[in-house]
Design an enzyme around this catalytic site. Sequence first.
Site, PDB file in Angstrom:
ATOM      1  CE1 TYR A  24       1.408   7.062  10.151  1.00 18.61           C
ATOM      2  CE2 TYR A  24       2.630   5.092  10.245  1.00 18.61           C
ATOM      3  CZ  TYR A  24       2.527   6.248   9.738  1.00 18.61           C
ATOM      4  OH  TYR A  24       3.796   6.923   9.624  1.00 18.61           O
ATOM      5  CG  ASN A  75      -1.712  10.457   4.124  1.00 17.64           C
ATOM      6  OD1 ASN A  75      -0.337  10.733   3.622  1.00 17.64           O
ATOM      7  ND2 ASN A  75      -1.977   9.833   4.938  1.00 17.64           N
ATOM      8  CG  HIS A  81       8.214  13.468   4.295  1.00 17.51           C
ATOM      9  ND1 HIS A  81       7.587  14.496   5.056  1.00 17.51           N
ATOM     10  CD2 HIS A  81       7.683  12.377   4.726  1.00 17.51           C
ATOM     11  CE1 HIS A  81       6.756  14.000   5.647  1.00 17.51           C
ATOM     12  NE2 HIS A  81       6.652  12.629   5.651  1.00 17.51           N
ATOM     13  CG  ASP A  88       7.369  19.554 -10.859  1.00 16.94           C
ATOM     14  OD1 ASP A  88       7.164  20.661 -10.124  1.00 16.94           O
ATOM     15  OD2 ASP A  88       8.316  19.148 -11.225  1.00 16.94           O
ATOM     16  CG  HIS A 101       0.577  14.151   6.577  1.00 19.39           C
ATOM     17  ND1 HIS A 101       1.102  13.379   5.666  1.00 19.39           N
ATOM     18  CD2 HIS A 101       0.538  15.443   6.110  1.00 19.39           C
ATOM     19  CE1 HIS A 101       1.544  14.193   4.608  1.00 19.39           C
ATOM     20  NE2 HIS A 101       1.284  15.352   4.848  1.00 19.39           N
ATOM     21  NE  ARG A 112       8.285   9.677   9.787  1.00 24.48           N
ATOM     22  CZ  ARG A 112       8.255   8.745   8.998  1.00 24.48           C
ATOM     23  NH1 ARG A 112       7.452   8.819   8.004  1.00 24.48           N
ATOM     24  NH2 ARG A 112       9.020   7.621   9.230  1.00 24.48           N
TER      25      ARG A 112
HETATM   26  O1  CA2 Z   1       0.948  10.376   9.016  1.00 27.22           O
HETATM   27  C1  CA2 Z   1       0.468  10.341   7.700  1.00 27.22           C
HETATM   28  O2  CA2 Z   1      -0.652   9.933   7.382  1.00 27.22           O
HETATM   29  C2  CA2 Z   1       1.730   9.947   6.768  1.00 27.22           C
HETATM   30  O3  CA2 Z   1       1.398  10.626   5.639  1.00 27.22           O
HETATM   31  C3  CA2 Z   1       1.999   8.356   6.779  1.00 27.22           C
HETATM   32  C4  CA2 Z   1       3.232   7.911   6.136  1.00 27.22           C
HETATM   33  C5  CA2 Z   1       4.500   8.676   6.552  1.00 27.22           C
HETATM   34  O4  CA2 Z   1       5.635   8.575   5.490  1.00 27.22           O
HETATM   35  C6  CA2 Z   1       4.242  10.342   6.585  1.00 27.22           C
HETATM   36  O5  CA2 Z   1       5.643  10.894   7.012  1.00 27.22           O
HETATM   37  C7  CA2 Z   1       3.160  10.662   7.203  1.00 27.22           C
HETATM   38  C8  CA2 Z   1       3.521   6.597   6.188  1.00 27.22           C
HETATM   39  C9  CA2 Z   1       2.069   5.631   5.817  1.00 27.22           C
HETATM   40  C10 CA2 Z   1       2.684   4.212   6.422  1.00 27.22           C
HETATM   41  O6  CA2 Z   1       1.597   3.631   6.878  1.00 27.22           O
HETATM   42  C11 CA2 Z   1       1.811   2.426   7.651  1.00 27.22           C
HETATM   43  C12 CA2 Z   1       0.635   2.164   8.403  1.00 27.22           C
HETATM   44  C13 CA2 Z   1       0.712   0.916   9.123  1.00 27.22           C
HETATM   45  C14 CA2 Z   1       1.958   0.114   9.134  1.00 27.22           C
HETATM   46  C15 CA2 Z   1       3.023   0.711   8.603  1.00 27.22           C
HETATM   47  C16 CA2 Z   1       3.001   1.766   7.612  1.00 27.22           C
END
Ligand code: CA2
Length: 151
Positions: A24, A75, A81, A88, A101, A112
Amino acid sequence: MTDLVYVLNGPNLNLLGTREPEIYGRETLDDLRARTQKAAAAVKLAVDFRQSNSEGEIVDWIQEARSKAKGIILNAGGYTHTSVAILDALQAAEVPVIEVHLSNIFRRDQFRQHSYISLAATGVICGLGPKGYELAIESMAELIARRAKRT
Ligand code: CA2
């Protein structure tokens, strides 16, 4: 009057910059907010940037956007998912939706690789990190301008 866009962030995105930087990146949610607001100012949009860990609160914000905003950038985090409720709400919102994302969800776990949100989205941006939010703002400005010409 400046058009308003809701930029909504789902669960765990408040943890950005603290863990999993290889997926991320190192920017925090506040960095992302500042970057998004700067991009919005450049195309003369106002942004309401929010994050929630609660599915119901995200649904409430989407319902609110119907009367208060000209578009939604979302986001939905992990709810992407799983959430028929968010889908809706988006389908009832009657404003353009762009799904964003940070990571490339198609290069990750199989679960995902399906998004409920995409069914309601005009466009999807993924895998480009924080830059994706800037691109979403630029595209939203065009979608809103195009709609204004129709009316
Ligand atoms: O890639 C993305 O932006 C996601 O929406 C991020 C979600 C994930 O469940 C999606 O599949 C893709 C998760 C966000 C979690 O963010 C974190 C950031 C730092 C540490 C832990 C989690």
